[in-house]
Design an enzyme around this catalytic site. Structure first.
Site, PDB file in Angstrom:
ATOM      1  N   HIS A 136      37.200  45.414  41.211  1.00 38.61           N
ATOM      2  CA  HIS A 136      38.210  46.021  40.339  1.00 38.61           C
ATOM      3  C   HIS A 136      37.939  47.499  40.062  1.00 38.61           C
ATOM      4  CE1 HIS A 136      35.327  44.943  36.980  1.00 38.61           C
ATOM      5  NE2 HIS A 136      35.758  46.105  36.530  1.00 38.61           N
ATOM      6  N   ASP A 166      34.918  39.322  42.766  1.00 41.89           N
ATOM      7  CA  ASP A 166      35.016  40.679  42.231  1.00 41.89           C
ATOM      8  C   ASP A 166      33.873  41.568  42.736  1.00 41.89           C
ATOM      9  OD1 ASP A 166      36.166  42.757  40.806  1.00 41.89           O
ATOM     10  OD2 ASP A 166      35.059  42.308  38.961  1.00 41.89           O
ATOM     11  N   GLY A 235      33.456  51.464  32.460  1.00 46.81           N
ATOM     12  CA  GLY A 235      32.632  52.419  33.209  1.00 46.81           C
ATOM     13  C   GLY A 235      31.296  51.831  33.608  1.00 46.81           C
ATOM     14  N   SER A 237      31.118  48.757  34.684  1.00 39.24           N
ATOM     15  CA  SER A 237      31.421  47.771  35.719  1.00 39.24           C
ATOM     16  C   SER A 237      30.788  48.154  37.047  1.00 39.24           C
ATOM     17  CB  SER A 237      32.931  47.640  35.897  1.00 39.24           C
ATOM     18  OG  SER A 237      33.525  47.064  34.769  1.00 39.24           O
ATOM     19  N   VAL A 294      41.005  19.516  47.718  1.00 44.06           N
ATOM     20  CA  VAL A 294      41.305  18.634  46.592  1.00 44.06           C
ATOM     21  C   VAL A 294      41.616  19.471  45.354  1.00 44.06           C
ATOM     22  CG1 VAL A 294      39.914  16.679  47.353  1.00 44.06           C
ATOM     23  CG2 VAL A 294      38.843  18.478  45.979  1.00 44.06           C
ATOM     24  N   ILE A 296      41.065  19.393  41.363  1.00 44.56           N
ATOM     25  CA  ILE A 296      40.109  18.694  40.503  1.00 44.56           C
ATOM     26  C   ILE A 296      40.260  19.134  39.058  1.00 44.56           C
ATOM     27  CG2 ILE A 296      38.405  18.317  42.319  1.00 44.56           C
ATOM     28  CD1 ILE A 296      36.920  20.790  41.276  1.00 44.56           C
TER      29      ILE A 296
END
Length: 494
Positions: A136, A166, A235, A237, A294, A296
């Site tokens: 991101h 991410d 900032g 991140s 599947v 779940i």
């Protein structure tokens, strides 16, 4: 009488003076004792507080600041005002009732300008310029500028990104970068000291400290996170979470906040998962994951008791996709998957994470609880193919019918029937580009819009027709599919 009063006055004064002197001596002794106690604590480190200076000196040069640039239209470049129409500024304040003469200015053009988009952090994982950060941080950017600790700047290229975890891998042209040391996630303990280095609000190389608050924190996403109370803000991140050995144990990714700023809860991606993703991105530019097909959910204590399970654990199967690996293996709706390759499924969210790490095509086993008995099923793992990847491989002609809806900032196109069939969706429109309000809300190229409010979308014409009937003064909600996740995204009209 006067002599007696004077005598009493002097006696009282002497008494008060003596009390003041005694109190001052007591205060002086207390301050001296505190000072000596503090020196003793410092010398003998009775409080056992860590010293982070050596960690910072070791790692600081491996952490980078990341700035991104993006393209916007000329109208967006001035806070939404039309640069060619001076009355647009006043209409923003006083409303559309402001009268103005017929404009003699040239019509507005859709010229694009490059402006700063955002900022974040990252760190070197090799000595030849590979940088690990969050997806991101660099998403939807047209240029990525990396600033090193010594002030040198480089233009980075994207090696690969993974939306699900991410994680993004960048590369700069340098053969003299200092990589971080990678720590072991299984050695992390709740309560241990941790350190974060990053660029909150653009303040380069900022250091904060805290403790690990929780391990394996499940927030409903694909990953389980490391929760800490180390202060991180916008900032931070993509920056590293470090242990006291100066080793990276996580990638700072999210905060849980009601204000938008730090409120004591930060979440980091475990470094072992991040490195697995980085290795695949470096080798092939994408991440290959396994799947069994599947749907779940969580199993409650009441259901576990009714089924005869000792405790509520595992993944309750609610649906099995036709022709999927699980269908071929004999998995049924209502089964409880307790283990995968002899690894227990403690929470239902463990299953997609463990299966995703398994190489497609490999043979595995499922421990399934059915009708009071535990059975073992052999299964061949399939491969996850994201919507974006599938559409990119089958996108010939998708731009022919693209339409721009300036009122919300979207460029969309129809999705051919064969692609809808392969993605198991009934219609929708494909986002080919976003700007303005749509970009601010997080919509981006590759997203699929399935519905507007309660109305299902069957194509571009249908999308535009319904969009025009809505109240432009109210927000709308778009049902958006991205990868295997579907969510409602609120958006306002321009």
């Amino acid at each position: 009488m006067l002599e007696i009063k004077v005598s009493k006055f002097f006696s009282s004064s002497i008494f008060l003076s003596t009390l003041i002197v005694i109190k001052l001596c007591a205060i002086s002794c207390y301050i001296s004792a505190c000072a000596q106690s503090t020196v003793g604590l410092t010398n003998h480190n009775y409080l056992n507080l860590p010293d982070f200076t050596s960690i910072v000196e070791k790692v600081e040069s491996s952490v980078v600041n990341i700035r991104t640039m993006t393209n916007i239209t000329s109208r967006e470049s001035n806070n939404g005002f039309n640069n060619n129409d001076p009355y647009d500024f006043f209409r923003w304040f006083f409303g559309p009732q402001l009268q103005q003469p017929i404009p003699i200015y040239p019509p507005q053009t859709n010229e694009e300008k490059i402006i700063p988009r955002g900022m974040g952090s990252g760190f070197f994982i090799s000595n030849d310029g590979y940088i690990l950060t969050n997806n991101h941080v660099i998403m939807d950017s047209t240029e990525i500028i990396v600033t090193l600790d010594d002030g040198k700047e480089f233009i980075a290229k994207i090696v690969g990104t993974d939306d699900r975890t991410d994680i993004a891998l960048l590369k700069i042209e340098s053969n003299n970068t200092k990589p971080v040391s990678i720590g072991k996630v299984d050695l992390i303990r709740k309560g241990q000291w941790v350190l974060a280095i990053g660029s909150p609000f653009g303040l380069d190389s900022t250091v904060t400290a805290g403790i690990v608050s929780a391990i394996g924190r499940d927030t409903g996403y694909y990953l389980s996170f490391i929760q800490a109370d180390v202060a991180v803000n916008p900032g931070n991140s993509g920056g590293p979470l470090l242990n006291l050995n100066g080793e990276v144990i996580g990638v700072n990714s999210q905060i849980i906040s009601r204000s938008g700023g730090f409120m004591g809860i930060s979440l980091s991606i475990p470094i072992d998962e991040a490195m697995r993703v980085a290795e695949q991105l470096q080798s092939s530019g994408k991440v290959i994951r396994g799947r069994i097909g599947v749907h779940i959910g969580e199993i409650s204590r009441e259901v576990a008791d009714a089924l005869g399970l000792i405790k509520p654990y595992g993944a309750l199967v609610s649906y099995v996709e036709d022709g999927s690996p699980a269908d071929i293996a004999g998995v049924l709706a209502g089964d409880v998957i307790l283990s995968f390759n002899n690894e227990n499924i403690k929470k239902y969210t463990d299953l997609p994470r463990i299966v995703g790490q398994t190489k497609p095509g490999s043979k595995s086993t499922l421990g399934v609880f059915r009708h009071g008995k535990r059975i073992i099923l052999d299964i061949k793992i399939g491969e996850v193919q994201s919507d974006t990847t599938y559409i990119a491989e089958n996108s010939n002609g998708l731009d022919k019918d693209s339409v721009v809806f300036d009122i919300i900032g979207l460029k969309v196109s129809n999705i051919p029937d064969d692609i809808c069939s392969n993605l198991r969706i009934n219609g929708g429109v494909l986002v080919k580009g976003s700007f303005g309000n749509a970009a601010s809300c997080g919509l981006r190229q590759g997203d699929i819009i399935l519905a507007i409010n309660e109305y299902c979308v069957n194509g571009v014409k249908d999308f535009g027709k319904y969009l025009n009937t809505l109240n432009k003064n109210k927000s709308i909600a778009l049902l958006v599919r991205r990868g295997e996740q579907t969510q409602w995204i609120p958006i306002k009209f321009k």
